[in-house]
Design an enzyme around this catalytic site. Structure first.
Site, PDB file in Angstrom:
ATOM      1  N   PRO A   1       0.821  -1.214   0.000  1.00  0.00           N
ATOM      2  CA  PRO A   1       0.000   0.000   0.000  1.00  0.00           C
ATOM      3  C   PRO A   1       0.853   1.260   0.000  1.00  0.00           C
ATOM      4  O   PRO A   1       1.843   1.359   0.720  1.00  0.00           O
ATOM      5  CB  PRO A   1      -0.801  -0.115   1.307  1.00  0.00           C
ATOM      6  CG  PRO A   1       0.027  -1.002   2.179  1.00  0.00           C
ATOM      7  CD  PRO A   1       0.689  -1.979   1.255  1.00  0.00           C
TER       8      PRO A   1
ATOM      9  N   ALA B   1       0.193   5.540  -0.010  1.00  0.00           N
ATOM     10  CA  ALA B   1      -0.762   6.640   0.039  1.00  0.00           C
ATOM     11  C   ALA B   1      -0.668   7.473  -1.225  1.00  0.00           C
ATOM     12  O   ALA B   1       0.415   7.819  -1.682  1.00  0.00           O
ATOM     13  CB  ALA B   1      -0.492   7.512   1.266  1.00  0.00           C
TER      14      ALA B   1
ATOM     15  N   GLN C   1      -6.261  -1.604   4.307  1.00  0.00           N
ATOM     16  CA  GLN C   1      -5.344  -1.243   5.395  1.00  0.00           C
ATOM     17  C   GLN C   1      -5.832   0.035   6.062  1.00  0.00           C
ATOM     18  O   GLN C   1      -6.120   1.028   5.385  1.00  0.00           O
ATOM     19  CB  GLN C   1      -3.914  -1.035   4.886  1.00  0.00           C
ATOM     20  CG  GLN C   1      -2.936  -0.813   6.034  1.00  0.00           C
ATOM     21  CD  GLN C   1      -1.533  -0.462   5.583  1.00  0.00           C
ATOM     22  OE1 GLN C   1      -1.245   0.694   5.306  1.00  0.00           O
ATOM     23  NE2 GLN C   1      -0.659  -1.472   5.496  1.00  0.00           N
TER      24      GLN C   1
ATOM     25  N   CYS D   1       3.764   3.368   9.411  1.00  0.00           N
ATOM     26  CA  CYS D   1       3.939   4.686   8.803  1.00  0.00           C
ATOM     27  C   CYS D   1       4.517   5.671   9.812  1.00  0.00           C
ATOM     28  O   CYS D   1       3.939   5.876  10.884  1.00  0.00           O
ATOM     29  CB  CYS D   1       2.618   5.212   8.276  1.00  0.00           C
ATOM     30  SG  CYS D   1       2.786   6.869   7.554  1.00  0.00           S
TER      31      CYS D   1
ATOM     32  N   GLY E   1      10.465  -3.578   1.223  1.00  0.00           N
ATOM     33  CA  GLY E   1      11.498  -2.558   1.229  1.00  0.00           C
ATOM     34  C   GLY E   1      12.519  -2.700   0.123  1.00  0.00           C
ATOM     35  O   GLY E   1      13.289  -3.658   0.105  1.00  0.00           O
ATOM     36  N   ASP E   2      12.494  -1.759  -0.813  1.00  0.00           N
ATOM     37  CA  ASP E   2      13.529  -1.651  -1.840  1.00  0.00           C
ATOM     38  C   ASP E   2      13.678  -2.880  -2.719  1.00  0.00           C
ATOM     39  O   ASP E   2      14.783  -3.261  -3.074  1.00  0.00           O
ATOM     40  CB  ASP E   2      14.872  -1.298  -1.203  1.00  0.00           C
ATOM     41  CG  ASP E   2      14.831   0.044  -0.494  1.00  0.00           C
ATOM     42  OD1 ASP E   2      14.269   0.993  -1.083  1.00  0.00           O
ATOM     43  OD2 ASP E   2      15.309   0.148   0.635  1.00  0.00           O
TER      44      ASP E   2
ATOM     45  N   GLY F   1       6.344  -1.977  -3.741  1.00  0.00           N
ATOM     46  CA  GLY F   1       5.607  -0.728  -3.874  1.00  0.00           C
ATOM     47  C   GLY F   1       6.160   0.134  -4.978  1.00  0.00           C
ATOM     48  O   GLY F   1       5.707   0.086  -6.118  1.00  0.00           O
ATOM     49  N   ARG F   2       7.193   0.943  -4.661  1.00  0.00           N
ATOM     50  CA  ARG F   2       7.743   1.859  -5.658  1.00  0.00           C
ATOM     51  C   ARG F   2       8.237   1.137  -6.898  1.00  0.00           C
ATOM     52  O   ARG F   2       8.164   1.667  -8.007  1.00  0.00           O
ATOM     53  CB  ARG F   2       8.903   2.660  -5.047  1.00  0.00           C
ATOM     54  CG  ARG F   2       8.473   3.653  -3.989  1.00  0.00           C
ATOM     55  CD  ARG F   2       9.569   4.681  -3.749  1.00  0.00           C
ATOM     56  NE  ARG F   2      10.870   4.076  -3.545  1.00  0.00           N
ATOM     57  CZ  ARG F   2      11.372   3.769  -2.363  1.00  0.00           C
ATOM     58  NH1 ARG F   2      10.656   3.997  -1.274  1.00  0.00           N
ATOM     59  NH2 ARG F   2      12.567   3.240  -2.252  1.00  0.00           N
TER      60      ARG F   2
END
Length: 360
Positions: free
Chosen positions: A27, A29, A82, A112, A213-214, A236-237
């Site tokens: 997730p 934002a 979430q 977060c 993460g990454d 994510g990214r």
């Protein structure tokens, strides 16, 4: 040896919800809204989609934006909502609302670090207050029948790493999956994820554990599975820069040649996303979201920074569409793309999972 290892990467279950493949859209934002999730789900390879993280203050006070954030398409399933917040009663109410809209899983954000979230006792602020976290998780668990899961960080500060204790507490309260995002507040949210902790948590609890993460490439994802024995990997990214990353990882796990998108595929995915945005929100909002994805998506492409600049200076649907056509026609023909004369190239900012505007 490599083929044997691939065979060890298998689907996992959160109670009776099968996560297949064991890859989760993390997730984010302002990013993982219904249009973005739909776009990625159609590319393939996602075992679980998760909503943007949603304020329980907004949900329980009938905020239209918060309610819209719970929408999902049936073909997204399994789908998790979430939520974040620091008040047990409102967290309970929001969890019930998520179950009522048909979510398969309810996920509690304890990771977060955004100040607007933490100052209200939510997000990673719960890592500093285990008694409040226990009260929240216990209240939610009593209120819903769908599985409850928890996303945590290594700790609120580097000198207070307590992920293992938090995971044990969550399991004792009835959580059925733990996801760890290992960055900490003191690392400015930019330090490398502590994947060693994923392995330690997996050894300490009996429920599935995933890491986040990454992860932006196939080798990175496979390395996380191999090094930690985690049940799943969250991305994510990496999915913003490469919407096919889930499919590529799944292809590799099953011994297939990973799908490699052509320039035409990349052009079409931008157009498809823009169309979805325009169907779902007002024009100005759709243009803003489009600029965000185009900035991440064109990282590494020839003339990508100049294209981002051109998109950034576009103010209408027609301008956006014209710039996309112009850019891809130019690089497909092997010509150099010069963008807008006199405009400095714009670099796409790195985004974190809760950096976009947070409504509390």
């Amino acid at each position: 040896m490599a083929l044997f290892f691939m065979a060890e990467i298998k689907p996992f279950k959160i109670r009776d919800v099968v996560i297949d493949p064991p890859l989760v859209l993390s997730p984010m934002a302002g990013v993982t809204d219904i249009s973005f999730r739909r776009l990625l789900k159609q590319r393939g390879g996602i075992g679980l989609t998760v909503s943007e993280f949603i304020s329980v203050e907004g949900l329980t006070r009938n905020n239209p934006k918060s309610k819209r954030q719970m929408r999902f398409y049936e073909n997204e399933r399994p789908f998790a909502v979430q939520i974040f917040g620091g008040q047990p009663e409102r967290m309970r109410m929001a969890a019930e609302m998520a179950e009522e809209v048909g979510a398969d899983i309810l996920d509690v954000n304890c990771g977060c670090p955004a100040p607007k979230v933490v100052k209200h006792g939510g997000g990673s602020g719960l890592l500093k207050d285990h008694s409040r976290l226990e009260e929240i998780l216990t209240a939610i668990k009593k209120a819903i029948t769908i599985p409850m899961t928890v996303k945590i960080r290594a700790g609120y500060y580097d000198h207070t790493i307590n992920a293992i204790e938090t995971a044990k507490l969550a399991e004792a309260c009835g959580a059925e999956h733990i996801a760890l995002h290992g960055r900490t507040k003191e690392q400015g949210y930019r330090g490398l994820a502590n994947w060693d902790l994923v392995k330690q948590i997996k050894e300490a609890v009996r429920i599935p554990v995933s890491g986040s993460g990454d992860v932006a490439t196939i080798p990175q994802a496979l390395a996380r599975f191999r090094e930690t024995g985690c049940d799943g990997v969250l991305i994510g990214r990496g999915a913003m820069a490469n919407p096919w990353i889930f499919r590529q990882i799944e292809d590799t796990i099953h011994g297939r040649q990973p799908f490699m998108p052509t320039l035409e595929d990349k052009r079409l995915v931008l157009l498809e996303y823009f169309k979805m945005l325009r169907e779902d929100m007002p024009q100005l909002a759709a243009i803003g979201r489009m600029k965000q994805l185009a900035g991440q998506f064109t990282r590494g492409l020839q003339g990508g920074a100049l294209f981002r600049t051109a998109i950034y200076h576009s103010h209408s649907v027609t301008e956006i569409l014209d710039r996309i056509s112009e850019y891809f026609e130019t690089i497909s023909a092997g010509r150099q793309y010069f963008g807008e004369a006199g405009q400095p190239a714009i670099e796409a900012p790195l985004l974190d999972s809760c950096e976009a505007a947070v409504a509390v």
